[in-house]
Motif scaffolding. Sequence first.
Motif, PDB file in Angstrom:
ATOM      1  N   GLY A   1      -0.335   3.463 -21.466  1.00  0.00           N
ATOM      2  CA  GLY A   1      -1.180   3.166 -22.905  1.00  0.00           C
ATOM      3  C   GLY A   1      -0.921   2.175 -23.612  1.00  0.00           C
ATOM      4  N   ALA A   2       0.189   1.625 -23.661  1.00  0.00           N
ATOM      5  CA  ALA A   2       0.339   0.411 -24.591  1.00  0.00           C
ATOM      6  C   ALA A   2      -0.528  -0.821 -23.904  1.00  0.00           C
ATOM      7  CB  ALA A   2       2.122   0.206 -24.410  1.00  0.00           C
ATOM      8  N   VAL A   3      -0.378  -0.834 -22.519  1.00  0.00           N
ATOM      9  CA  VAL A   3      -1.205  -2.012 -21.829  1.00  0.00           C
ATOM     10  C   VAL A   3      -2.662  -1.683 -22.365  1.00  0.00           C
ATOM     11  CG1 VAL A   3      -1.847  -3.071 -19.736  1.00  0.00           C
ATOM     12  CG2 VAL A   3       0.609  -2.364 -20.375  1.00  0.00           C
ATOM     13  N   LYS A   4      -2.953  -0.461 -22.203  1.00  0.00           N
ATOM     14  CA  LYS A   4      -4.649  -0.189 -22.623  1.00  0.00           C
ATOM     15  C   LYS A   4      -4.941  -0.576 -24.150  1.00  0.00           C
ATOM     16  CE  LYS A   4      -6.927   3.930 -23.701  1.00  0.00           C
ATOM     17  NZ  LYS A   4      -7.291   5.353 -23.501  1.00  0.00           N
ATOM     18  N   HIS A   5      -4.145  -0.349 -24.810  1.00  0.00           N
ATOM     19  CA  HIS A   5      -4.175  -0.725 -26.169  1.00  0.00           C
ATOM     20  C   HIS A   5      -4.172  -2.307 -26.408  1.00  0.00           C
ATOM     21  CE1 HIS A   5      -2.713  -0.886 -30.540  1.00  0.00           C
ATOM     22  NE2 HIS A   5      -4.113  -0.204 -30.554  1.00  0.00           N
ATOM     23  N   GLY A   6      -3.362  -2.843 -25.861  1.00  0.00           N
ATOM     24  CA  GLY A   6      -3.205  -4.232 -25.824  1.00  0.00           C
ATOM     25  C   GLY A   6      -4.604  -4.925 -25.392  1.00  0.00           C
ATOM     26  N   ILE A   7      -5.007  -4.354 -24.290  1.00  0.00           N
ATOM     27  CA  ILE A   7      -6.201  -5.138 -23.670  1.00  0.00           C
ATOM     28  C   ILE A   7      -7.361  -4.903 -24.573  1.00  0.00           C
ATOM     29  CG2 ILE A   7      -7.794  -4.457 -21.706  1.00  0.00           C
ATOM     30  CD1 ILE A   7      -5.472  -4.023 -19.767  1.00  0.00           C
ATOM     31  N   SER A   8      -7.397  -3.750 -25.043  1.00  0.00           N
ATOM     32  CA  SER A   8      -8.620  -3.414 -26.096  1.00  0.00           C
ATOM     33  C   SER A   8      -8.495  -4.477 -27.240  1.00  0.00           C
ATOM     34  CB  SER A   8      -8.539  -2.100 -26.464  1.00  0.00           C
ATOM     35  OG  SER A   8      -8.522  -1.235 -25.439  1.00  0.00           O
ATOM     36  N   LYS A   9      -7.370  -4.635 -27.965  1.00  0.00           N
ATOM     37  CA  LYS A   9      -7.341  -5.487 -28.805  1.00  0.00           C
ATOM     38  C   LYS A   9      -7.652  -6.763 -28.586  1.00  0.00           C
ATOM     39  CE  LYS A   9      -3.915  -4.914 -31.879  1.00  0.00           C
ATOM     40  NZ  LYS A   9      -2.515  -4.534 -32.199  1.00  0.00           N
ATOM     41  N   ALA A  10      -7.029  -7.311 -27.173  1.00  0.00           N
ATOM     42  CA  ALA A  10      -7.351  -8.559 -26.878  1.00  0.00           C
ATOM     43  C   ALA A  10      -8.829  -8.888 -26.576  1.00  0.00           C
ATOM     44  CB  ALA A  10      -6.493  -8.982 -25.684  1.00  0.00           C
ATOM     45  N   LEU A  11      -9.657  -7.841 -25.815  1.00  0.00           N
ATOM     46  CA  LEU A  11     -10.913  -7.909 -25.606  1.00  0.00           C
ATOM     47  C   LEU A  11     -11.830  -8.236 -26.939  1.00  0.00           C
ATOM     48  CD1 LEU A  11     -11.573  -5.319 -23.011  1.00  0.00           C
ATOM     49  CD2 LEU A  11     -12.065  -7.723 -22.660  1.00  0.00           C
ATOM     50  N   GLN A  12     -11.219  -7.554 -27.935  1.00  0.00           N
ATOM     51  CA  GLN A  12     -11.966  -7.631 -29.260  1.00  0.00           C
ATOM     52  C   GLN A  12     -11.885  -9.068 -29.866  1.00  0.00           C
ATOM     53  OE1 GLN A  12      -9.869  -5.697 -32.583  1.00  0.00           O
ATOM     54  NE2 GLN A  12     -11.171  -7.372 -33.516  1.00  0.00           N
TER      55      GLN A  12
END
Length: 163
Positions: free
Chosen positions: A110-121
């Motif tokens: 879940g932490a990696v998913k949150h990080g990927i989402s923020k980085a994509l944005q």
Amino acid sequence: MDDQIKSLDALNEAVSGTVAATVSVGPVHEQVRDELGRSYATGKRKDAVARVWIRPGSGKVIVNGKDQAEYFARPVLRLILRQPFQVTNVEGQFDVHATVKGGGLSGQAGAVKHGISKALQLYDPSLRAALKAAGFLTRDSRVVERKKYGKAKARKSFQFSKR
């Protein structure tokens, strides 16, 4: 004060010669990339904290120096990592390098998913709407409740004995 405005017509005449001020709607999000063309973000869930870098590539995901299939053995956890790419229709276009500490495997995914989402944005602000609508930019703040004194666990009481 001879030029007081007493009607709407007088107000329109007074304003007609001036340039209308531009009104900004909400904050403007800009691309944030380092000198290597990567975007960085920190993702969190429960006690897990992930540092995530994304860059254009073939869709390779490295977590703590291992391939995602090796680090996250359960298919459900790998599915969680793919969600931000599927929502934004950019699957297979970015390489991900992540280091994650703390928590268990589910919290780390879940932490990696949150990080990927923020980085994509940060990499492409036009993807923000889809990520926000899916709820991927919001940190899941649920953490384990602390144990209180006089209790067996956080809320569980010791067995009551009348005698």
